[in-house]
Design a protein around this motif. Sequence first.
Motif, mmCIF file in Angstrom:
data_model
loop_
_atom_site.group_PDB
_atom_site.id
_atom_site.type_symbol
_atom_site.label_atom_id
_atom_site.label_comp_id
_atom_site.label_asym_id
_atom_site.label_seq_id
_atom_site.Cartn_x
_atom_site.Cartn_y
_atom_site.Cartn_z
ATOM 1 N N VAL A 293 0.847 -1.200 0.000
ATOM 2 C CA VAL A 293 0.000 0.000 0.000
ATOM 3 C C VAL A 293 0.883 1.250 0.000
ATOM 4 N N LEU A 294 1.933 1.235 0.823
ATOM 5 C CA LEU A 294 2.807 2.414 0.893
ATOM 6 C C LEU A 294 3.535 2.660 -0.428
ATOM 7 N N LYS A 295 3.983 1.584 -1.066
ATOM 8 C CA LYS A 295 4.695 1.743 -2.338
ATOM 9 C C LYS A 295 3.751 2.285 -3.420
ATOM 10 N N VAL A 296 2.533 1.753 -3.443
ATOM 11 C CA VAL A 296 1.551 2.237 -4.423
ATOM 12 C C VAL A 296 1.202 3.700 -4.129
ATOM 13 N N ALA A 297 1.076 4.031 -2.821
ATOM 14 C CA ALA A 297 0.784 5.424 -2.442
ATOM 15 C C ALA A 297 1.916 6.341 -2.910
ATOM 16 N N ARG A 298 3.165 5.844 -2.850
ATOM 17 C CA ARG A 298 4.317 6.637 -3.320
ATOM 18 C C ARG A 298 4.168 6.936 -4.814
ATOM 19 N N THR A 299 3.763 5.932 -5.576
ATOM 20 C CA THR A 299 3.578 6.127 -7.017
ATOM 21 C C THR A 299 2.452 7.127 -7.290
ATOM 22 N N ILE A 300 1.371 7.014 -6.511
ATOM 23 C CA ILE A 300 0.238 7.937 -6.693
ATOM 24 C C ILE A 300 0.696 9.370 -6.399
ATOM 25 N N ALA A 301 1.486 9.522 -5.344
ATOM 26 C CA ALA A 301 2.021 10.854 -5.004
ATOM 27 C C ALA A 301 2.934 11.353 -6.130
ATOM 28 N N ASP A 302 3.760 10.472 -6.676
ATOM 29 C CA ASP A 302 4.666 10.861 -7.771
ATOM 30 C C ASP A 302 3.882 11.306 -9.001
ATOM 31 N N LEU A 303 2.789 10.601 -9.289
ATOM 32 C CA LEU A 303 1.967 10.989 -10.446
ATOM 33 C C LEU A 303 1.354 12.375 -10.247
ATOM 34 N N GLY A 304 1.100 12.707 -8.979
ATOM 35 C CA GLY A 304 0.516 14.014 -8.678
ATOM 36 C C GLY A 304 1.566 15.072 -8.393
ATOM 37 N N GLY A 305 2.834 14.700 -8.512
ATOM 38 C CA GLY A 305 3.917 15.658 -8.276
ATOM 39 C C GLY A 305 4.082 16.037 -6.809
ATOM 40 N N ALA A 306 3.609 15.171 -5.889
ATOM 41 C CA ALA A 306 3.688 15.499 -4.457
ATOM 42 C C ALA A 306 4.960 14.928 -3.832
ATOM 43 N N SER A 308 5.473 14.599 -0.365
ATOM 44 C CA SER A 308 5.140 13.724 0.775
ATOM 45 C C SER A 308 3.827 12.994 0.531
ATOM 46 N N LEU A 309 3.696 11.851 1.214
ATOM 47 C CA LEU A 309 2.448 11.090 1.099
ATOM 48 C C LEU A 309 1.368 11.739 1.958
ATOM 49 N N THR A 310 0.164 11.784 1.436
ATOM 50 C CA THR A 310 -0.964 12.330 2.201
ATOM 51 C C THR A 310 -2.029 11.242 2.353
ATOM 52 N N ALA A 311 -3.050 11.572 3.154
ATOM 53 C CA ALA A 311 -4.152 10.629 3.375
ATOM 54 C C ALA A 311 -4.824 10.260 2.052
ATOM 55 N N ALA A 312 -4.906 11.215 1.141
ATOM 56 C CA ALA A 312 -5.578 10.932 -0.153
ATOM 57 C C ALA A 312 -4.808 9.871 -0.943
ATOM 58 N N HIS A 313 -3.473 9.952 -0.912
ATOM 59 C CA HIS A 313 -2.668 8.961 -1.641
ATOM 60 C C HIS A 313 -2.863 7.563 -1.033
ATOM 61 N N VAL A 314 -2.828 7.506 0.296
ATOM 62 C CA VAL A 314 -2.976 6.205 0.972
ATOM 63 C C VAL A 314 -4.383 5.652 0.767
ATOM 64 N N ALA A 315 -5.381 6.533 0.825
ATOM 65 C CA ALA A 315 -6.774 6.076 0.638
ATOM 66 C C ALA A 315 -6.946 5.457 -0.754
ATOM 67 N N GLU A 316 -6.340 6.079 -1.758
ATOM 68 C CA GLU A 316 -6.469 5.501 -3.107
ATOM 69 C C GLU A 316 -5.738 4.167 -3.192
ATOM 70 N N ALA A 317 -4.550 4.098 -2.592
ATOM 71 C CA ALA A 317 -3.781 2.835 -2.623
ATOM 72 C C ALA A 317 -4.543 1.713 -1.920
ATOM 73 N N LEU A 318 -5.244 2.052 -0.842
ATOM 74 C CA LEU A 318 -6.024 1.036 -0.114
ATOM 75 C C LEU A 318 -7.166 0.488 -0.970
ATOM 76 N N GLN A 319 -7.710 1.349 -1.827
ATOM 77 C CA GLN A 319 -8.798 0.906 -2.723
ATOM 78 C C GLN A 319 -8.378 -0.253 -3.609
#
Length: 327
Positions: A293-306, A308-319
């Motif tokens: 989940v954390l690794k996927v959240a990192r990718t989601i954050a990278d796609l958004g140019g962020a 640090s990881l936020t709750a939104a990134h982790v919530a999407e990764a959990l989905q």
Amino acid sequence: MLQQQTLIPEEERQKESLKFEDIKGHEHEKRAAEVAAAGGHNILLIGPAGSGKTTLAHAMQSILTPLWITEETSGTTQPDFGELCNRTPFRAPQNSIPCSQMIGEGKHIRQGEIFLANGGGLLMDDLRNYKPRVLESLRQSLTQRSISVNSRDRTVVFPACFLLIATMQLCPCGNLGDSFRPCACKPEAVHKYQRRVPRDLLQYFDLVVEVCPVPFSKLNDERECESSETVRARVKAVRSLTRKRLRGKTINCNAEMEPGDVRKFCALDETTKELMKSGMQHLMLTAGAYFQVLKVARTIADLGGAESLTAAHVAEALQYQKKGEWL
Ligand SMILES: [Zn+2]
């Protein structure tokens, strides 16, 4: 090492040319595919027969970039071999493939599908229909990131780093998960069917995504969908960013991060930690899934140019952790 040159049949050519802009609807699924491609995360598409899993899986070829590209060191840019060849390896072996062709074999060491997918994508359509030995060889290559090929007098180890894209329906009749066509399978038949893929193979999927049939209104939608080219540009940008972040390491993408890298690059604030904790409990996730989940959240954050990881990134990764119920 040169890859085997084979003639590509017309049907395969058509699958090769499938693009995201040709697929109406499936926005959630296409987003998941983009995350998978950007981070090198293995993805499993599940859903009823005819929902579009196979089309989506083949269309992923159009957004993949080679696993290792554009190494920028000391201000000089190394040749981008993937771009020079203008092809990312992509293999889609049939369900009936014998284990020897999956792994490779022979007096002159003929490379199998697993090696040929090295640096690109390996599509296993309808995962449950492959032979158990084929699935076991796949599991081994995912564990070791290599594949051992035995010939008469020696064993040769080939690299096997690939993005695994798989599809699966949830019951023998194929209707489970479809709102309109009732499933005719007995519960024990469904259970037996779902157990045909070993748990220790399923755990290698960072993303498990439900593919729902596209409603008629979406099929008729005249608006243009985002092109594969645009998506691929974002995938490539994340790959490039990741390589800079992981410079000096022997890994190429977020999915390959070790626990130490995850601690360093996927730190969470207190609010996000709480979300992660409740999400894990709710989905009954394992420790291995925590890192996924954390690794996927990192990718989601990278796609958004962020940064640090936020709750939104982790919530999407959990989905994307739909597998909790089977593991
Ligand atoms: Zn069924």
